[in-house]
Design a protein around this motif. Structure first.
Motif, PDB file in Angstrom:
ATOM      1  N   MET A 150      44.481  48.422  46.039  1.00  0.00           N
ATOM      2  CA  MET A 150      45.149  47.303  45.418  1.00  0.00           C
ATOM      3  C   MET A 150      44.911  47.348  43.919  1.00  0.00           C
ATOM      4  O   MET A 150      43.794  47.532  43.457  1.00  0.00           O
ATOM      5  CB  MET A 150      44.604  45.991  45.990  1.00  0.00           C
ATOM      6  CG  MET A 150      45.184  44.767  45.349  1.00  0.00           C
ATOM      7  SD  MET A 150      44.525  43.274  46.136  1.00  0.00           S
ATOM      8  CE  MET A 150      44.985  42.086  44.931  1.00  0.00           C
ATOM      9  N   SER A 151      45.959  47.186  43.152  1.00  0.00           N
ATOM     10  CA  SER A 151      45.810  47.174  41.701  1.00  0.00           C
ATOM     11  C   SER A 151      45.387  45.782  41.232  1.00  0.00           C
ATOM     12  O   SER A 151      45.560  44.785  41.932  1.00  0.00           O
ATOM     13  CB  SER A 151      47.124  47.578  41.032  1.00  0.00           C
ATOM     14  OG  SER A 151      48.142  46.656  41.371  1.00  0.00           O
ATOM     15  N   LYS A 152      44.841  45.729  40.044  1.00  0.00           N
ATOM     16  CA  LYS A 152      44.399  44.465  39.477  1.00  0.00           C
ATOM     17  C   LYS A 152      45.628  43.602  39.167  1.00  0.00           C
ATOM     18  O   LYS A 152      46.539  44.042  38.467  1.00  0.00           O
ATOM     19  CB  LYS A 152      43.607  44.720  38.198  1.00  0.00           C
ATOM     20  CG  LYS A 152      43.123  43.461  37.526  1.00  0.00           C
ATOM     21  CD  LYS A 152      42.358  43.791  36.258  1.00  0.00           C
ATOM     22  CE  LYS A 152      41.961  42.514  35.553  1.00  0.00           C
ATOM     23  NZ  LYS A 152      41.332  42.812  34.274  1.00  0.00           N
ATOM     24  N   PRO A 153      45.658  42.352  39.672  1.00  0.00           N
ATOM     25  CA  PRO A 153      46.800  41.488  39.380  1.00  0.00           C
ATOM     26  C   PRO A 153      46.806  41.036  37.923  1.00  0.00           C
ATOM     27  O   PRO A 153      45.742  40.915  37.301  1.00  0.00           O
ATOM     28  CB  PRO A 153      46.595  40.293  40.318  1.00  0.00           C
ATOM     29  CG  PRO A 153      45.150  40.285  40.634  1.00  0.00           C
ATOM     30  CD  PRO A 153      44.685  41.713  40.554  1.00  0.00           C
ATOM     31  N   GLU A 154      47.997  40.804  37.378  1.00  0.00           N
ATOM     32  CA  GLU A 154      48.117  40.299  36.011  1.00  0.00           C
ATOM     33  C   GLU A 154      47.486  38.911  35.895  1.00  0.00           C
ATOM     34  O   GLU A 154      46.830  38.597  34.902  1.00  0.00           O
ATOM     35  CB  GLU A 154      49.589  40.192  35.610  1.00  0.00           C
ATOM     36  CG  GLU A 154      50.288  41.517  35.455  1.00  0.00           C
ATOM     37  CD  GLU A 154      51.770  41.351  35.171  1.00  0.00           C
ATOM     38  OE1 GLU A 154      52.164  40.396  34.453  1.00  0.00           O
ATOM     39  OE2 GLU A 154      52.551  42.169  35.681  1.00  0.00           O
ATOM     40  N   ARG A 155      47.739  38.091  36.901  1.00  0.00           N
ATOM     41  CA  ARG A 155      47.182  36.738  36.939  1.00  0.00           C
ATOM     42  C   ARG A 155      46.829  36.404  38.382  1.00  0.00           C
ATOM     43  O   ARG A 155      47.453  36.896  39.314  1.00  0.00           O
ATOM     44  CB  ARG A 155      48.167  35.722  36.379  1.00  0.00           C
ATOM     45  CG  ARG A 155      48.362  35.867  34.876  1.00  0.00           C
ATOM     46  CD  ARG A 155      49.154  34.719  34.275  1.00  0.00           C
ATOM     47  NE  ARG A 155      49.114  34.797  32.832  1.00  0.00           N
ATOM     48  CZ  ARG A 155      49.918  35.576  32.099  1.00  0.00           C
ATOM     49  NH1 ARG A 155      50.834  36.318  32.679  1.00  0.00           N
ATOM     50  NH2 ARG A 155      49.810  35.598  30.786  1.00  0.00           N
ATOM     51  N   HIS A 156      45.830  35.537  38.531  1.00  0.00           N
ATOM     52  CA  HIS A 156      45.357  35.156  39.855  1.00  0.00           C
ATOM     53  C   HIS A 156      45.386  33.633  39.943  1.00  0.00           C
ATOM     54  O   HIS A 156      44.821  32.945  39.096  1.00  0.00           O
ATOM     55  CB  HIS A 156      43.933  35.681  40.054  1.00  0.00           C
ATOM     56  CG  HIS A 156      43.497  35.712  41.470  1.00  0.00           C
ATOM     57  ND1 HIS A 156      42.705  36.707  41.966  1.00  0.00           N
ATOM     58  CD2 HIS A 156      43.725  34.884  42.507  1.00  0.00           C
ATOM     59  CE1 HIS A 156      42.455  36.481  43.246  1.00  0.00           C
ATOM     60  NE2 HIS A 156      43.074  35.361  43.598  1.00  0.00           N
ATOM     61  N   VAL A 157      46.041  33.124  40.974  1.00  0.00           N
ATOM     62  CA  VAL A 157      46.184  31.686  41.198  1.00  0.00           C
ATOM     63  C   VAL A 157      45.205  31.265  42.287  1.00  0.00           C
ATOM     64  O   VAL A 157      45.207  31.829  43.380  1.00  0.00           O
ATOM     65  CB  VAL A 157      47.629  31.348  41.631  1.00  0.00           C
ATOM     66  CG1 VAL A 157      47.773  29.857  41.900  1.00  0.00           C
ATOM     67  CG2 VAL A 157      48.633  31.826  40.591  1.00  0.00           C
ATOM     68  N   PHE A 158      44.371  30.274  41.985  1.00  0.00           N
ATOM     69  CA  PHE A 158      43.442  29.707  42.952  1.00  0.00           C
ATOM     70  C   PHE A 158      43.891  28.283  43.264  1.00  0.00           C
ATOM     71  O   PHE A 158      44.108  27.487  42.347  1.00  0.00           O
ATOM     72  CB  PHE A 158      42.007  29.690  42.401  1.00  0.00           C
ATOM     73  CG  PHE A 158      41.451  31.058  42.181  1.00  0.00           C
ATOM     74  CD1 PHE A 158      40.762  31.713  43.186  1.00  0.00           C
ATOM     75  CD2 PHE A 158      41.607  31.701  40.957  1.00  0.00           C
ATOM     76  CE1 PHE A 158      40.256  32.993  42.988  1.00  0.00           C
ATOM     77  CE2 PHE A 158      41.101  32.972  40.744  1.00  0.00           C
ATOM     78  CZ  PHE A 158      40.420  33.620  41.761  1.00  0.00           C
ATOM     79  N   ILE A 159      44.022  27.965  44.543  1.00  0.00           N
ATOM     80  CA  ILE A 159      44.469  26.645  44.968  1.00  0.00           C
ATOM     81  C   ILE A 159      43.353  25.987  45.767  1.00  0.00           C
ATOM     82  O   ILE A 159      42.911  26.521  46.796  1.00  0.00           O
ATOM     83  CB  ILE A 159      45.757  26.742  45.797  1.00  0.00           C
ATOM     84  CG1 ILE A 159      46.849  27.395  44.953  1.00  0.00           C
ATOM     85  CG2 ILE A 159      46.184  25.354  46.292  1.00  0.00           C
ATOM     86  CD1 ILE A 159      48.107  27.715  45.703  1.00  0.00           C
ATOM     87  N   CYS A 160      42.904  24.829  45.295  1.00  0.00           N
ATOM     88  CA  CYS A 160      41.841  24.100  45.989  1.00  0.00           C
ATOM     89  C   CYS A 160      42.373  23.543  47.301  1.00  0.00           C
ATOM     90  O   CYS A 160      43.395  22.864  47.329  1.00  0.00           O
ATOM     91  CB  CYS A 160      41.329  22.955  45.121  1.00  0.00           C
ATOM     92  SG  CYS A 160      40.130  21.922  46.000  1.00  0.00           S
ATOM     93  N   VAL A 161      41.671  23.834  48.388  1.00  0.00           N
ATOM     94  CA  VAL A 161      42.014  23.266  49.692  1.00  0.00           C
ATOM     95  C   VAL A 161      40.827  22.462  50.246  1.00  0.00           C
ATOM     96  O   VAL A 161      40.739  22.219  51.449  1.00  0.00           O
ATOM     97  CB  VAL A 161      42.473  24.356  50.698  1.00  0.00           C
ATOM     98  CG1 VAL A 161      43.775  24.990  50.243  1.00  0.00           C
ATOM     99  CG2 VAL A 161      41.403  25.406  50.898  1.00  0.00           C
ATOM    100  N   GLN A 162      39.930  22.039  49.343  1.00  0.00           N
ATOM    101  CA  GLN A 162      38.764  21.242  49.726  1.00  0.00           C
ATOM    102  C   GLN A 162      39.195  19.991  50.486  1.00  0.00           C
ATOM    103  O   GLN A 162      40.113  19.306  50.070  1.00  0.00           O
ATOM    104  CB  GLN A 162      37.991  20.824  48.468  1.00  0.00           C
ATOM    105  CG  GLN A 162      36.816  19.909  48.714  1.00  0.00           C
ATOM    106  CD  GLN A 162      35.638  20.643  49.310  1.00  0.00           C
ATOM    107  OE1 GLN A 162      35.367  21.767  48.926  1.00  0.00           O
ATOM    108  NE2 GLN A 162      34.952  20.018  50.233  1.00  0.00           N
ATOM    109  N   SER A 163      38.522  19.715  51.589  1.00  0.00           N
ATOM    110  CA  SER A 163      38.776  18.490  52.344  1.00  0.00           C
ATOM    111  C   SER A 163      37.489  17.697  52.451  1.00  0.00           C
ATOM    112  O   SER A 163      36.406  18.263  52.585  1.00  0.00           O
ATOM    113  CB  SER A 163      39.289  18.826  53.743  1.00  0.00           C
ATOM    114  OG  SER A 163      40.582  19.360  53.668  1.00  0.00           O
TER     115      SER A 163
END
Length: 111
Positions: free
Chosen positions: A1-14
């Motif tokens: 896998m190549s390094k992504p240009e940007r990485h999105v993290f989405i909080c799913v904390q409950s």
């Protein structure tokens, strides 16, 4: 896998119902995560960008929260209607979306 240009993290904390901080999970972040994934799939963005679920990012009262790296830009109150703007303007275009920034009050109200 190549390094992504940007990485999105989405909080799913409950947290339990009625918790004073609230949670992104209670505000629909699971559905938001799936919508991001579906959008990445439909637009063939996997590899160029990445999306990952994560735990608490901070201003729970203004969730769901989304964090974009490498810039470290935090978005609050993100809805499915914001996904195209985040992808087109920030991930592809490189311009953060100021209207989605958390308020200063969100940080001062956290306990």
């Amino acid at each position: 896998m190549s390094k992504p240009e940007r990485h999105v993290f989405i909080c799913v904390q409950s947290r339990p119902a009625g918790h004073p901080k609230g949670s992104c999970g209670a505000q629909g972040s699971g559905e938001l995560l799936r919508a991001f994934q579906d959008n990445f799939e439909a637009r063939k963005l996997w590899g160029r960008f990445a999306v990952t679920q994560c735990g608490c990012l901070g201003p729970c009262s203004e969730g769901p929260n989304v964090l974009v790296y490498p810039e470290g830009i935090l978005y609050a109150g993100v809805r499915q209607g914001d996904i195209d703007a985040i992808i087109d303007e920030h991930l592809i275009g490189g311009t953060p979306i100021v209207r989605l920034y958390p308020t200063e009050e969100a940080w001062s109200n956290e306990s």
